[in-house]
Design an enzyme around this catalytic site. Structure first.
Site, PDB file in Angstrom:
ATOM      1  N   ASP A 140       0.860  -1.176   0.000  1.00 33.46           N
ATOM      2  CA  ASP A 140       0.000   0.000   0.000  1.00 33.46           C
ATOM      3  C   ASP A 140       0.898   1.228   0.000  1.00 33.46           C
ATOM      4  O   ASP A 140       2.022   1.184   0.518  1.00 33.46           O
ATOM      5  CB  ASP A 140      -0.902   0.010   1.234  1.00 33.46           C
ATOM      6  N   ASP A 159      -6.927  -1.479  -4.404  1.00 32.36           N
ATOM      7  CA  ASP A 159      -8.016  -1.154  -3.474  1.00 32.36           C
ATOM      8  C   ASP A 159      -8.982  -0.154  -4.105  1.00 32.36           C
ATOM      9  O   ASP A 159     -10.203  -0.286  -3.987  1.00 32.36           O
ATOM     10  CB  ASP A 159      -7.458  -0.565  -2.176  1.00 32.36           C
TER      11      ASP A 159
END
Length: 192
Positions: A140, A159
């Site tokens: 991330d 995401d």
């Protein structure tokens, strides 16, 4: 038109008899490939450029780029259950591939393409990144309004793809648009 006794006049098919819309499998996979490629390229760039670095402030502090290795799901949930998240992602990918051949709605195809891109992008991390197969941590790197996910959890392109696809699918469902190209609202009007 034939004038012989007992023959039927030629007619053009009405809206109910029209051919069904074409399948949208190519659209699903085009969106999925583009979304997955963007996710993969951004993760490679982040790992090669932000490893061990301080967060990079961009857009006047609206966004911070920083490398975070996530062992769980969104919002820090299911930490330590990476193997289960990988299995869920495999099921989602398989379900979308199975459904893709039945799609006749362009909107649903785009939505499911985004979800497929995101699920596959994060699945690849869980399969091939450290600490090991089915336990890999997802890369991330986007933190909004503050570094370290202080305002919103750190996320990635995969995401975002899942969220965009999910919102599109929910919106289409609320509008009565089905994956097969039919409209639930049109069916309700015909029944009335």
């Amino acid at each position: 038109m034939s004038t012989e006794p007992g023959s039927q006049p030629e007619t053009t098919p009405g809206p109910a008899e029209a051919a069904p819309p074409k399948r949208r499998i190519g659209l699903v996979f085009s969106v999925a490939v583009l979304g997955f490629a963007l996710d993969l390229v951004t993760k490679v760039l982040v790992v090669s450029n932000l490893e061990g670095q301080e967060p990079v402030r961009i857009l006047g502090g609206a966004v911070y780029l920083q490398l975070v290795r996530n062992p769980g799901a969104a919002f820090g949930m299911a930490t330590g259950m990476t193997w289960l998240l990988a299995i869920v992602a495999i099921v989602v990918v398989c379900a979308i591939i199975w459904l893709a051949g039945r799609l006749r709605s362009a909107g649903w195809a785009i939505g499911l393409g985004f979800v497929l891109a995101g699920a596959f992008g994060n699945l690849i991390d869980r399969l091939f990144r450290a600490p090991g197969v089915l336990r890999g941590h997802v890369v991330d790197f986007i933190s909004v309004f503050a570094p370290n996910g202080d305002v919103w959890p750190v996320f990635n392109v995969a995401d975002s793809s899942i969220c965009v696809g999910g919102v599109l699918i929910v919106l289409l469902s609320l509008l009565g648009k089905d994956y097969d190209g039919s409209s639930a609202r049109g069916a309700k009007k015909e029944a009335a």
